[in-house]
Write a protein that holds these residues in place. Sequence first.
Motif, PDB file in Angstrom:
ATOM      1  N   LEU A  67       0.829  -1.203   0.000  1.00  0.00           N
ATOM      2  CA  LEU A  67       0.000   0.000   0.000  1.00  0.00           C
ATOM      3  C   LEU A  67       0.867   1.259   0.000  1.00  0.00           C
ATOM      4  N   VAL A  68       1.909   1.257   0.807  1.00  0.00           N
ATOM      5  CA  VAL A  68       2.798   2.423   0.887  1.00  0.00           C
ATOM      6  C   VAL A  68       3.512   2.634  -0.451  1.00  0.00           C
TER       7      VAL A  68
ATOM      8  N   PHE B 213       1.108   4.092  -2.973  1.00  0.00           N
ATOM      9  CA  PHE B 213       0.978   5.517  -2.678  1.00  0.00           C
ATOM     10  C   PHE B 213       2.170   6.275  -3.261  1.00  0.00           C
ATOM     11  N   GLY B 214       3.379   5.758  -3.035  1.00  0.00           N
ATOM     12  CA  GLY B 214       4.590   6.406  -3.538  1.00  0.00           C
ATOM     13  C   GLY B 214       4.616   6.486  -5.050  1.00  0.00           C
ATOM     14  N   ARG B 215       4.218   5.410  -5.715  1.00  0.00           N
ATOM     15  CA  ARG B 215       4.193   5.420  -7.186  1.00  0.00           C
ATOM     16  C   ARG B 215       3.156   6.412  -7.714  1.00  0.00           C
ATOM     17  N   ASP B 216       1.999   6.492  -7.063  1.00  0.00           N
ATOM     18  CA  ASP B 216       0.988   7.477  -7.471  1.00  0.00           C
ATOM     19  C   ASP B 216       1.507   8.900  -7.279  1.00  0.00           C
ATOM     20  N   TYR B 217       2.181   9.128  -6.157  1.00  0.00           N
ATOM     21  CA  TYR B 217       2.747  10.456  -5.873  1.00  0.00           C
ATOM     22  C   TYR B 217       3.782  10.836  -6.933  1.00  0.00           C
TER      23      TYR B 217
ATOM     24  N   SER C 179      11.921   8.553  -7.634  1.00  0.00           N
ATOM     25  CA  SER C 179      11.384   7.226  -7.349  1.00  0.00           C
ATOM     26  C   SER C 179      11.018   7.099  -5.874  1.00  0.00           C
ATOM     27  N   PRO C 180      10.013   6.260  -5.591  1.00  0.00           N
ATOM     28  CA  PRO C 180       9.671   6.007  -4.188  1.00  0.00           C
ATOM     29  C   PRO C 180      10.583   4.934  -3.602  1.00  0.00           C
ATOM     30  N   LYS C 181      11.004   5.125  -2.377  1.00  0.00           N
ATOM     31  CA  LYS C 181      11.823   4.130  -1.674  1.00  0.00           C
ATOM     32  C   LYS C 181      11.152   3.829  -0.342  1.00  0.00           C
ATOM     33  N   LEU C 182      11.097   2.549  -0.027  1.00  0.00           N
ATOM     34  CA  LEU C 182      10.442   2.090   1.191  1.00  0.00           C
ATOM     35  C   LEU C 182      11.490   1.700   2.217  1.00  0.00           C
ATOM     36  N   TYR C 183      11.322   2.179   3.450  1.00  0.00           N
ATOM     37  CA  TYR C 183      12.211   1.824   4.552  1.00  0.00           C
ATOM     38  C   TYR C 183      11.358   1.246   5.662  1.00  0.00           C
ATOM     39  N   GLN C 184      11.708   0.042   6.101  1.00  0.00           N
ATOM     40  CA  GLN C 184      10.932  -0.642   7.122  1.00  0.00           C
ATOM     41  C   GLN C 184      11.786  -0.978   8.334  1.00  0.00           C
ATOM     42  N   THR C 185      11.162  -0.855   9.508  1.00  0.00           N
ATOM     43  CA  THR C 185      11.742  -1.371  10.742  1.00  0.00           C
ATOM     44  C   THR C 185      10.688  -2.293  11.341  1.00  0.00           C
ATOM     45  N   ALA C 186      10.956  -2.832  12.487  1.00  0.00           N
ATOM     46  CA  ALA C 186       9.990  -3.725  13.126  1.00  0.00           C
ATOM     47  C   ALA C 186       8.688  -3.000  13.452  1.00  0.00           C
ATOM     48  N   ASP C 187       8.773  -1.715  13.773  1.00  0.00           N
ATOM     49  CA  ASP C 187       7.588  -0.969  14.198  1.00  0.00           C
ATOM     50  C   ASP C 187       7.111   0.082  13.209  1.00  0.00           C
TER      51      ASP C 187
ATOM     52  N   GLU D  73      -4.394  15.305  -2.490  1.00  0.00           N
ATOM     53  CA  GLU D  73      -5.440  15.494  -1.483  1.00  0.00           C
ATOM     54  C   GLU D  73      -6.795  15.815  -2.085  1.00  0.00           C
ATOM     55  N   THR D  74      -6.810  16.413  -3.274  1.00  0.00           N
ATOM     56  CA  THR D  74      -8.081  16.843  -3.859  1.00  0.00           C
ATOM     57  C   THR D  74      -8.592  15.935  -4.973  1.00  0.00           C
ATOM     58  N   SER D  75      -7.814  14.959  -5.361  1.00  0.00           N
ATOM     59  CA  SER D  75      -8.237  14.032  -6.412  1.00  0.00           C
ATOM     60  C   SER D  75      -9.231  13.033  -5.828  1.00  0.00           C
ATOM     61  N   PRO D  76     -10.479  13.069  -6.277  1.00  0.00           N
ATOM     62  CA  PRO D  76     -11.459  12.121  -5.743  1.00  0.00           C
ATOM     63  C   PRO D  76     -11.033  10.663  -5.943  1.00  0.00           C
ATOM     64  N   THR D  77     -10.427  10.374  -7.059  1.00  0.00           N
ATOM     65  CA  THR D  77     -10.001   9.009  -7.341  1.00  0.00           C
ATOM     66  C   THR D  77      -8.970   8.534  -6.323  1.00  0.00           C
ATOM     67  N   LEU D  78      -7.920   9.340  -6.110  1.00  0.00           N
ATOM     68  CA  LEU D  78      -6.864   8.949  -5.177  1.00  0.00           C
ATOM     69  C   LEU D  78      -7.340   8.994  -3.732  1.00  0.00           C
ATOM     70  N   THR D  79      -8.084  10.035  -3.383  1.00  0.00           N
ATOM     71  CA  THR D  79      -8.591  10.155  -2.022  1.00  0.00           C
ATOM     72  C   THR D  79      -9.446   8.948  -1.672  1.00  0.00           C
ATOM     73  N   ASN D  80     -10.362   8.608  -2.555  1.00  0.00           N
ATOM     74  CA  ASN D  80     -11.230   7.453  -2.296  1.00  0.00           C
ATOM     75  C   ASN D  80     -10.434   6.161  -2.226  1.00  0.00           C
ATOM     76  N   LYS D  81      -9.472   6.015  -3.124  1.00  0.00           N
ATOM     77  CA  LYS D  81      -8.664   4.793  -3.160  1.00  0.00           C
ATOM     78  C   LYS D  81      -8.006   4.537  -1.805  1.00  0.00           C
ATOM     79  N   TYR D  82      -7.333   5.544  -1.266  1.00  0.00           N
ATOM     80  CA  TYR D  82      -6.590   5.337  -0.029  1.00  0.00           C
ATOM     81  C   TYR D  82      -7.460   5.460   1.215  1.00  0.00           C
ATOM     82  N   GLU D  83      -8.428   6.354   1.218  1.00  0.00           N
ATOM     83  CA  GLU D  83      -9.317   6.476   2.378  1.00  0.00           C
ATOM     84  C   GLU D  83     -10.082   5.187   2.624  1.00  0.00           C
TER      85      GLU D  83
END
Length: 161
Positions: free
Chosen positions: A19-20, A23-27, A51-59, A129-139
Motif C-alpha cells: 500500500l505504501v 501511494f509512492g508510485r501514485d505520488y 522514485s519512491p523508496k520504502l524503509y521498514q523497521t519492526a515498528d 489530497e483533492t483528487s477524488p479518485t486517489l482520495t477514495n482509493k486510499y481512504e
Amino acid sequence: MANKYKNKTKAKDILDPKLVMDFGRDYVRILIALLKKAGKVATGSLINSISPKLYQTADDIRLLIEANDYLTYVDEGRKPGSYPPIQAISRWASTKGISQSVVFPIARSIFKHGIKPTNVIQLTTREFETSPTLTNKYEDIISKRIEDTILKDYIDTLENN
C-alpha cells in the motif's frame, strides 16, 4: 466490572509495504506530470531520478521520494545573490542546443534575479489530497484496515479478560 479496552494499533498494522509503495508510485506519477506541465524537462535526468523508496523497521514503515538534488531548486526556486553551478548550466545549454557563450550571462541573470519557484511538491500534495479518485482509493483501504484492527484489538481484549 467493565473490561478495559486498550488500543494497541500501530502504523505497521494498518499500512503494509504494498500500500505504501502504491501511494509512492501514485505520488511520483503526479509529480512527474506536473514537472512536465511546468516545462522542467531538459534531459529527462530529473524525472528519471524520481522514485519512491520504502524503509521498514519492526515498528515502522517510511516512504521517501528520492530525486536528484536540484529538484529542490526546481521546486523552491533560487533567491538572487549567489551564482548557480556553471557546469550545470553548461550541460543544460548543451542539451537545449544553446550556445555556450550565453552560459555565464544566464548564471549572472540567476545571480541578479534568482529563479522563480514552481512549487511542484506542494502542488503534487494538493493534487493528491483533492483528487477524488486517489482520495477514495486510499481512504477506503485505510479506514477499512483501521476498523478491522480496532475490532480485532477489542475482541482480543474481551477474550483475555
